[in-house]
Design a protein around this motif. Structure first.
Motif, PDB file in Angstrom:
ATOM      1  N   TYR A 185       0.826  -1.207   0.000  1.00 46.91           N
ATOM      2  CA  TYR A 185       0.000   0.000   0.000  1.00 46.91           C
ATOM      3  C   TYR A 185       0.864   1.261   0.000  1.00 46.91           C
ATOM      4  O   TYR A 185       0.532   2.261  -0.635  1.00 46.91           O
ATOM      5  N   ALA A 186       2.002   1.224   0.724  1.00 45.15           N
ATOM      6  CA  ALA A 186       2.905   2.371   0.734  1.00 45.15           C
ATOM      7  C   ALA A 186       3.471   2.622  -0.664  1.00 45.15           C
ATOM      8  O   ALA A 186       3.601   3.772  -1.098  1.00 45.15           O
ATOM      9  N   ARG A 187       3.812   1.552  -1.398  1.00 45.03           N
ATOM     10  CA  ARG A 187       4.319   1.717  -2.768  1.00 45.03           C
ATOM     11  C   ARG A 187       3.249   2.332  -3.666  1.00 45.03           C
ATOM     12  O   ARG A 187       3.534   3.227  -4.474  1.00 45.03           O
ATOM     13  N   LEU A 204       1.250   9.832  -5.132  1.00 43.23           N
ATOM     14  CA  LEU A 204       1.619  11.154  -4.609  1.00 43.23           C
ATOM     15  C   LEU A 204       2.948  11.659  -5.150  1.00 43.23           C
ATOM     16  O   LEU A 204       3.346  12.793  -4.859  1.00 43.23           O
ATOM     17  N   GLY A 205       3.653  10.820  -5.899  1.00 41.16           N
ATOM     18  CA  GLY A 205       4.942  11.240  -6.438  1.00 41.16           C
ATOM     19  C   GLY A 205       6.034  11.315  -5.400  1.00 41.16           C
ATOM     20  O   GLY A 205       6.906  12.183  -5.465  1.00 41.16           O
ATOM     21  N   ALA A 248       5.669  12.456   4.109  1.00 49.08           N
ATOM     22  CA  ALA A 248       6.666  13.012   3.193  1.00 49.08           C
ATOM     23  C   ALA A 248       6.058  13.929   2.149  1.00 49.08           C
ATOM     24  O   ALA A 248       6.779  14.611   1.427  1.00 49.08           O
ATOM     25  N   THR A 249       4.718  13.943   2.044  1.00 47.66           N
ATOM     26  CA  THR A 249       4.072  14.773   1.030  1.00 47.66           C
ATOM     27  C   THR A 249       4.432  16.237   1.227  1.00 47.66           C
ATOM     28  O   THR A 249       4.285  16.790   2.299  1.00 47.66           O
ATOM     29  N   ALA A 304       9.094  14.219  -1.801  1.00 44.31           N
ATOM     30  CA  ALA A 304       7.978  14.248  -2.749  1.00 44.31           C
ATOM     31  C   ALA A 304       8.317  14.988  -4.025  1.00 44.31           C
ATOM     32  O   ALA A 304       7.499  15.067  -4.923  1.00 44.31           O
ATOM     33  N   ILE A 305       9.518  15.550  -4.126  1.00 44.46           N
ATOM     34  CA  ILE A 305       9.906  16.307  -5.311  1.00 44.46           C
ATOM     35  C   ILE A 305      10.746  15.423  -6.216  1.00 44.46           C
ATOM     36  O   ILE A 305      11.761  14.881  -5.785  1.00 44.46           O
TER      37      ILE A 305
END
Length: 613
Positions: free
Chosen positions: A317-319, A325-326, A349-350, A355-356
């Protein structure tokens, strides 16, 4: 201390010769509160009682401390108010069941999302003991002694589980073929309870449904490692500790998930053991530090999730969430078992450096100004408890309840005439309420509620709920009224609406709506309900379809009065009408039954004198 308690202490003392501290604890259920517990501790600290977050409503799993009414040093007596707690329904006063003196608040005012059962305050039995509890922390049995700790031999750093009596740690099971994580809805067993094969430990919400976790072992519950309401628990995470002998339960009062992890592993070399223990005790802040944007433009160091073996450890689910969310998983530090990345790590981390997507340093610098402009273009409003619960329940309803909708037009000119006449009589003082008070001013919605109640008696199959093995049909008619409040949607209940007069219904709806808007509803005001009425006519909405409020099987949506040309006694004239839409659970109410109910409702609305029969 009773003789039985003394014998228990002596047995524990003989069995715990290797332990430096001896804690005696009993955990009891408060008879007035199904989900609250307290613990009384006698050890190096003065005698005290630890107060846990109580369950103040049938659906409460967590709450917010909005205000402490008792401050450290103040005396407490049963019935006095300890704090104001915001639940999923309202703000409720938490009454004391103990006497003593408030020694310490373990959570400050304004703390949010406190799980039921979390320690929140400490009571001292004597006023002189308050100062001795100033350094108290949950799970501690004696004041901190840094100097003594420094002088202890290195063996004291070994996992505590090596000194504990025989026990078994039960991990979160996979209760469905696709389950990778789950939520603890409610524990059915408490600390000290006996367990036999087939008993239910707790209710677990999986990716498909809420399922009972049944015992395969026998013994006694020594420690619950996850509170009610715990979410996104990875399969395999320690959740529960069982022992064979009930007398050994107190040894596990401070047992933690890290103790379980260290006790389950094969004993490594001493150096590796020390490193493992240090890694398990790293605070959550370390996960945040790797998510900060690097000041020099350098890439982050590989996270512990992949450092030890070179393989990235992350739940399925995390993957999936990271892809949506990138978020770059390689930049995260996992907080799950053995450094595994879980969904909460990705959500946290969003918006951070993780997240970048990797880009050249000049591009990252040039994007700083647009990001600042975008941030100023909106405001993020945090969810309150009511909003969270309403969102979860309505989403569950749309996903699990097979809805269908029936709409019927009802003429209300006779209701309008009767209503105006009754209100005129009340205003003139020709009709009074109880005790000589002026009767309330009736609204069209009062007639709608009464008509719905009478129709439910005529077609009782609509006054029902779906259960896996049966349909429960209710004898009483308790109608929930949808009320919009500043904190979200509330549904207080008019009980036995079929037996009450229009005036009584009107007074009760106004009183309940006022309490809902002030956040003062009590559990008895909203728990239950067999049918719901939602009226948006005051906003000019002509017609809408509402979402069924589980476990109810139907909800009536009422629109605004609209003038319509109709043929009456051979003459065309303008008459006021309303559109009433019934949303039904097709598992309980077939189409013909829903139509039959609407016909009965229409007859009551268009012939309002039937409401007095």
């Amino acid at each position: 201390m009773s003789s039985g308690a003394q014998r228990l202490v002596l047995k524990i003392a003989r069995a715990a010769t290797t332990e430096s501290n001896l804690t005696w604890a009993t955990v009891g259920r408060l008879p007035w509160l199904s989900s609250a517990s307290h613990a009384r501790f006698l050890a190096s600290y003065p005698a005290h009682v630890v107060l846990n977050m109580p369950s103040l409503s049938p659906t409460m799993t967590q709450g917010n401390i909005t205000k402490w009414r008792k401050q450290p040093g103040e005396q407490v007596a049963p019935g006095q108010i300890l704090a104001e707690v915001e639940t999923d329904k309202a703000t409720i006063e938490w009454e004391a069941q103990e006497e003593g003196f408030m020694a310490k608040h373990l959570v400050p005012e304004g703390t949010q999302d406190i799980a039921v059962g979390t320690p929140v305050a400490v009571l001292a039995e004597e006023a002189g003991d308050v100062a001795g509890l100033a350094s108290f922390s949950p799970g501690a049995s004696s004041p901190a002694t840094p100097v003594a700790a420094a002088s202890q031999p290195a063996t004291s750093e070994l996992p505590k589980s090596t000194h504990l009596p025989p026990h078994q740690v039960l991990n979160m099971p996979a209760l469905s073929p696709t389950m990778s994580q789950g939520n603890i809805v409610e524990w059915k067993k408490k600390v000290g309870d006996p367990v036999a094969p087939g008993d239910v430990y707790c209710e677990v919400e999986t990716d498909k449904a809420t399922i009972s976790w049944e015992s395969q072992e026998e013994g006694f519950v020594a420690r619950i490692l996850l509170p009610d309401g715990a979410k996104d628990i990875e399969v395999g995470r320690p959740a529960l500790v069982l022992v064979d002998d009930k007398e050994t339960v107190p040894f596990f009062a401070s047992f933690t998930a890290s103790d379980a992890a260290s006790g389950e592993q094969t004993p490594p070399a001493p150096a590796a053991a020390t490193a493992t223990a240090a890694k398990a005790e790293v605070p959550p802040a370390s996960a945040v530090s790797v998510q900060r944007p690097p000041e020099t433009g350098e890439t982050n160091v590989a996270a512990p999730a992949a450092a030890s073996t070179g393989r990235l450890r992350a739940s399925p689910y995390a993957r999936k969430l990271a892809a949506e969310l990138g978020v770059a998983l390689e930049a995260l530090s996992g907080t799950g078992s053995v450094g595994r990345i879980v969904a909460d790590d990705v959500r946290g981390a969003t918006g951070s450096a993780a997240a970048i997507p990797p880009v050249a340093a000049p591009a990252a610098v040039s994007s700083a100004t647009p990001q600042a402009d975008t941030a100023a273009a909106y405001v993020d409003l945090p969810h309150n408890q009511i909003r969270r619960v309403v969102a979860r329940r309505l989403l569950e309803s749309k996903q699990t309840v097979p809805h269908y909708y029936l709409t019927m037009e009802c003429r209300v000119e006779e209701i309008q005439q009767l209503r105006e006449r009754l209100n005129a009589l009340n205003s003139a003082g020709q009709k009074g309420g109880k005790g000589g008070a002026v009767a309330p001013k009736l609204s069209v919605n009062d007639f709608v509620v009464k008509a719905a109640a009478k129709a439910l008696k005529e077609v009782p199959g609509v006054n029902a709920s779906w259960f896996p093995d049966f349909i429960r049909q209710y004898n009483n008619v308790d109608i929930s009224i949808a009320v919009q409040t500043p904190s979200g949607l509330q549904v207080p209940i008019v009980r036995n609406a079929d037996l009450k007069s229009l005036g009584a219904i009107s007074s009760e709806i106004r009183a309940l709506a006022g309490k809902a808007k002030e956040g003062k509803l009590l559990p008895g005001d909203y728990a239950g309900g067999t049918f719901t009425v939602s009226n948006l006519g005051m906003y000019g909405i002509k017609q809408f379809a509402a979402i069924v409020n589980p476990p109810q099987a139907a909800i009536l949506a009422v629109g605004a009065m609209t003038p319509t040309i109709a043929r009456v006694d051979g003459v065309f004239k303008e008459v006021p009408t309303i559109l009433a839409t019934l949303s039904c659970d097709h598992r309980v109410i077939d189409g013909a039954m829903g139509a039959e109910w609407l016909v009965a409702f229409k007859a009551q609305i268009e012939n309002p004198l039937l409401l007095f029969a």
